[in-house]
Design an enzyme around this catalytic site. Structure first.
Site, mmCIF file in Angstrom:
data_model
loop_
_atom_site.group_PDB
_atom_site.id
_atom_site.type_symbol
_atom_site.label_atom_id
_atom_site.label_comp_id
_atom_site.label_asym_id
_atom_site.label_seq_id
_atom_site.Cartn_x
_atom_site.Cartn_y
_atom_site.Cartn_z
ATOM 1 N N LYS A 134 7.512 4.337 -6.280
ATOM 2 C CA LYS A 134 6.477 3.838 -5.364
ATOM 3 C C LYS A 134 6.814 4.204 -3.912
ATOM 4 C CE LYS A 134 4.626 -0.383 -3.664
ATOM 5 N NZ LYS A 134 5.216 -1.683 -3.448
ATOM 6 N N ASP A 152 0.548 -0.530 -6.206
ATOM 7 C CA ASP A 152 1.152 -1.818 -5.865
ATOM 8 C C ASP A 152 0.322 -2.915 -6.542
ATOM 9 O OD1 ASP A 152 -1.152 -2.188 -4.407
ATOM 10 O OD2 ASP A 152 -0.145 -2.893 -2.602
#
Ligand code: SF4
Length: 222
Positions: A134, A152
């Site tokens: 991420k 997310d």
């Protein structure tokens, strides 16, 4: 009963391949200001900010980095102080021990293997200590070289509600999104979902009546 309701809702809105274009367009018009909230002036500051943003808010990170970036300007600066001093300097972002350790490991590798520059490729970014997929995706996208889609908590919730994925695992959600979202939109798409998630499609109370995606969303409370 519940299943037929879901099937009916999916039929109502049509296939996701046909919806994705209007979804991106409408969100872009609605949230023209959607962008990363972290403040940075260079790829190195971006990387540090994203590393520090784990488990805390962007506002908090910005508060800490305002002073941090005056003191630490180059990768060498993070290695020139004792670990305990760096820990104190990032203390207010939480998990300060792990973060200071990750920062120092990252700076060491940047100097040893990348001439002190932040790499652009996802696989290279992911070699840096403390940089998971991420984080790497966020950094690459902000540097204008998105190679995936950041997933997310907002991106996950909205992708599911919008019927763009049936997956739970972020890596699998990303796999669905990169197949669906045009490559040129990989960078801005997560920002659009994040801002829409904060402003309209709240986790507990989605405001469907004020949502520009109502006719495109199988979860809309109509
Ligand atoms: S219609 Fe409702 S559930 Fe769907 S995206 Fe909008 S706010 Fe979220």
């Amino acid at each position: 009963m519940a299943r037929s309701y879901v099937a009916e809702a999916r039929r109502r809105v049509g296939p996701k391949k046909e919806r994705i274009g209007p979804i991106v367009e409408r969100l872009a018009a609605e949230h023209a200001d959607a962008a990363i909230a972290l403040r940075f002036r260079s790829p190195l500051e971006l990387l540090v900010s994203v590393l520090l943003s784990a488990q805390t808010t962007d506002v908090n990170v910005n508060r800490v980095t305002e002073r941090l970036f005056e003191k630490y300007r180059r990768p060498e600066d993070y290695l020139a102080v004792p670990q305990a001093e760096l820990e104190r300097d990032v203390y207010a972002t939480g998990f300060y021990r792990q973060k200071a350790k990750a920062l120092r490991g990252t700076m060491r590798l940047l100097l040893e293997e990348f001439d002190g520059e932040v790499p652009r490729r996802l696989d290279e970014l992911m070699r840096l200590p403390g940089v998971a997929r991420k984080t790497a995706n966020v950094v690459a996208a902000e540097l204008g070289e998105a190679q995936g889609v950041v997933v997310d908590t907002h991106v996950r919730r909205l992708s599911q509600r919008l019927g763009l994925t049936r997956q739970e695992d972020p890596v699998k959600i990303e796999r669905d999104l990169v197949r669906l979202v045009p490559r040129a939109d990989w960078g801005r798409f997560p920002h659009l979902l994040i801002w829409h998630g904060r402003r309209v499609c709240d986790a507990r109370r989605p405001r469907c009546e004020n949502c520009v995606l109502m006719d495109l969303c199988p979860s809309a409370r109509v």
